[in-house]
Design an enzyme around this catalytic site. Structure first.
Site, PDB file in Angstrom:
ATOM      1  N   GLN A  48       0.820  -1.208   0.000  1.00 33.74           N
ATOM      2  CA  GLN A  48       0.000   0.000   0.000  1.00 33.74           C
ATOM      3  C   GLN A  48       0.855   1.260   0.000  1.00 33.74           C
ATOM      4  O   GLN A  48       0.346   2.344  -0.188  1.00 33.74           O
ATOM      5  CB  GLN A  48      -0.967  -0.012   1.194  1.00 33.74           C
ATOM      6  CG  GLN A  48      -0.388   0.408   2.524  1.00 33.74           C
ATOM      7  CD  GLN A  48       0.433  -0.666   3.199  1.00 33.74           C
ATOM      8  OE1 GLN A  48       1.218  -1.350   2.566  1.00 33.74           O
ATOM      9  NE2 GLN A  48       0.278  -0.813   4.491  1.00 33.74           N
ATOM     10  N   GLU A 292      -9.022   0.263   4.051  1.00 32.59           N
ATOM     11  CA  GLU A 292     -10.076  -0.744   3.930  1.00 32.59           C
ATOM     12  C   GLU A 292     -11.380  -0.137   3.434  1.00 32.59           C
ATOM     13  O   GLU A 292     -12.166  -0.792   2.759  1.00 32.59           O
ATOM     14  CB  GLU A 292     -10.336  -1.392   5.291  1.00 32.59           C
ATOM     15  CG  GLU A 292      -9.445  -2.569   5.569  1.00 32.59           C
ATOM     16  CD  GLU A 292      -9.780  -3.189   6.910  1.00 32.59           C
ATOM     17  OE1 GLU A 292     -10.965  -3.511   7.135  1.00 32.59           O
ATOM     18  OE2 GLU A 292      -8.869  -3.341   7.731  1.00 32.59           O
TER      19      GLU A 292
END
Lengths: 337, 160
Positions: A48, A292
């Site tokens: 990420q 998320e």
């Protein structure tokens, strides 16, 4: 019987990180003898971009170029403690810890530079490209390279800092059960357009239009990258992914990439992303945690779009053709009765 | 198990090793020859992360026996760059932010390289078809498709 079109919308509020027994992350920052900086963390970069963001945060705080910061996340046995990279907490928790550590290191660095320049440390500033100078007198300067050498070999000082960020445990109020699970929230909204084939139960997502409010985007291109991938994952959760695909027996579950379904490159919905930035009060440079959340709003939006198209509510994920067909059968039985 | 000699050209260099009979090309490349650019994702031919070129054709190195590659020309992502100069596909993957964890990237790039070698001006459908044997779990594929199209445009511009 026909292919029906529908449109659905859904919005989510998403907490940054979690709060069980308190949520801490630590960071350590130190300089090498030649004035580059190390950030030591146990927080993991799983693709990420955590290392890039931590390097940016450290560099911005100390006042050096990002290229002169190295982030080491090698070993959770020996690194400073981190709860982990999950719950969209990495940038927020580790970033705040890095800021605190980098501030302490910057202070030592300026103290050493002050000794060398024979001025007061509070009169010094960095230029962001590797030098320290007297405020208002840029010619009175010393490079960070020379400052680090002097710290190591002349002053016997360690240009380093310790950082700790803790979201303390929040206990529920006994009367109401209310608690504070998070200190800041990101937000998202998705409009999904689908086609539902009433004969086969197949759902095709034609488009998703997503808007994400994520605090400040510390690296806009990496944010976009994560949001685009996340939007695809949301569609995948809604329609494809399960460990128990179509059979009641768990042994018939998905065992490999052929059986654990996700949308392939030929199954992509037209995807739009818009980013809103409302900096958070307690995040590093205003950041929140979009990680998320970016895969959340597509799921209810797709379910709502299916309802809009054919009038059935499928409340079990993933929304497989079988589940759609069963729901349609029930709908038609109800209409006939 | 008996060891068998294998000898082939890897990214332009003659290489020879003794490998376990029945071991894969992927194992030979990674464990014997130190080329870790092909990745072992599923080891059963479903993910494409181990994709290499054998005599100009795409092959899944996890399903290819090393001993069948004698005298072959083998190319991997590690051999694409020209010294410090990245291959147009590598540059495009970087520019288009087409990698996150990066595990699928070498296989994606080999699949795309094979496409561009047989079709220098692919359209979107060609790209989708070309990478459909490669699994990505981060990007949602769109940035990868864009990167391949970008590399194709860069190639045609530099050729013109």
């Amino acid at each position: 019987m026909a292919v029906k079109r529908g449109r659905g919308v859904a919005a989510v509020n998403y907490p940054t990180g979690m709060n069980l027994g308190g949520d801490p992350t630590q960071a350590l920052v130190h300089s090498t003898p030649t004035g580059s900086f190390m950030v030591t963390l146990s927080s993991v970069d799983l693709g990420q971009g955590l290392k890039q963001i931590m390097a940016q945060i450290c560099a911005e705080t100390i006042g050096v170029p990002t290229e002169s910061v190295t982030v080491d996340t090698a070993d959770t046995d020996t690194g400073p403690h981190c709860m982990g990279t999950f719950a969209s907490r990495g940038t927020h928790r580790a970033g705040n810890a890095v800021i605190q550590a980098a501030r302490e290191a910057r202070q030592v660095m300026l103290e050493v530079a002050a000794e060398e320049l024979e001025v007061n440390a509070s009169d010094l500033d960095t230029d962001g490209s590797g030098n320290i100078h007297v405020k208002g007198a840029p010619s009175r300067s010393i490079s960070i390279f020379d400052t680090a050498l002097a710290a190591h070999f002349k002053h016997g000082r360690s240009i380093s800092g310790r950082g700790m960020f803790l979201v303390p445990r929040s206990y529920p109020e006994t009367e109401t059960g209310a608690m504070k699970p998070s200190t800041c929230y990101a937000h998202a909204c998705t409009v999904a357009e689908v086609e539902v084939d009433e004969e086969t139960g197949e759902v095709v997502v034609l488009s998703v239009k997503n808007v994400f409010e994520i605090g400040r985007a510390l690296n806009p291109k990496m944010v976009e990258q994560q949001l685009v991938g996340g939007s695809w994952m949301g569609i995948s959760h809604a329609l494809y992914e399960t460990t128990e695909p179509y059979y009641p027996d768990r042994h018939h579950g998905a065992r490999d990439y052929n059986e654990y379904l996700m949308p392939g490159p030929g199954d992509l919905a037209e995807t739009e992303i818009a980013v809103l930035e409302r900096p958070s009060g307690d995040g590093p440079f205003g950041a929140k945690g979009p990680g998320e959340m970016c895969a959340n709003p597509q799921i209810p939006a797709v379910a709502n779009a299916i309802f809009d198209a054919v009038g059935v509510r499928v409340d079990t994920l993933p929304i497989t053709p079988e589940r759609v067909l069963r729901a349609l059968k029930q709908r038609d039985a109800g209409a006939a009765a | 198990m008996a060891k068998v000699p294998v000898q082939f050209t890897l990214n332009g260099s003659e290489r020879a090793e003794f490998v376990e009979s029945g071991s894969t090309l992927l194992a030979a490349l990674r464990d014997k020859m130190g080329d870790t650019s092909p990745k072992g994702g599923c080891l059963q031919g479903t993910c494409g992360a181990c994709t290499v070129m054998v005599d100009g054709e795409l092959r899944l190195s996890c399903l290819t026996l090393a001993e069948t590659c004698n005298d072959a020309q083998i190319r991997t992502t590690a051999g694409l760059a020209n010294g410090e100069v990245l291959h147009p596909l590598q540059r495009a993957f970087e520019d288009a932010f087409a990698a996150q964890c990066g595990f699928c990237t070498p296989g994606m790039i080999m699949a795309a390289a094979a496409l561009l070698e047989r079709n220098p001006n692919p359209d979107r459908a060609d790209v989708v078809e070309a990478i459909s044997g490669n699994v990505c779990r981060c990007t949602g594929y769109e940035p990868i498709i864009q990167a391949v199209l970008l590399a194709a445009r860069a190639n045609s511009t530099s050729a013109a």
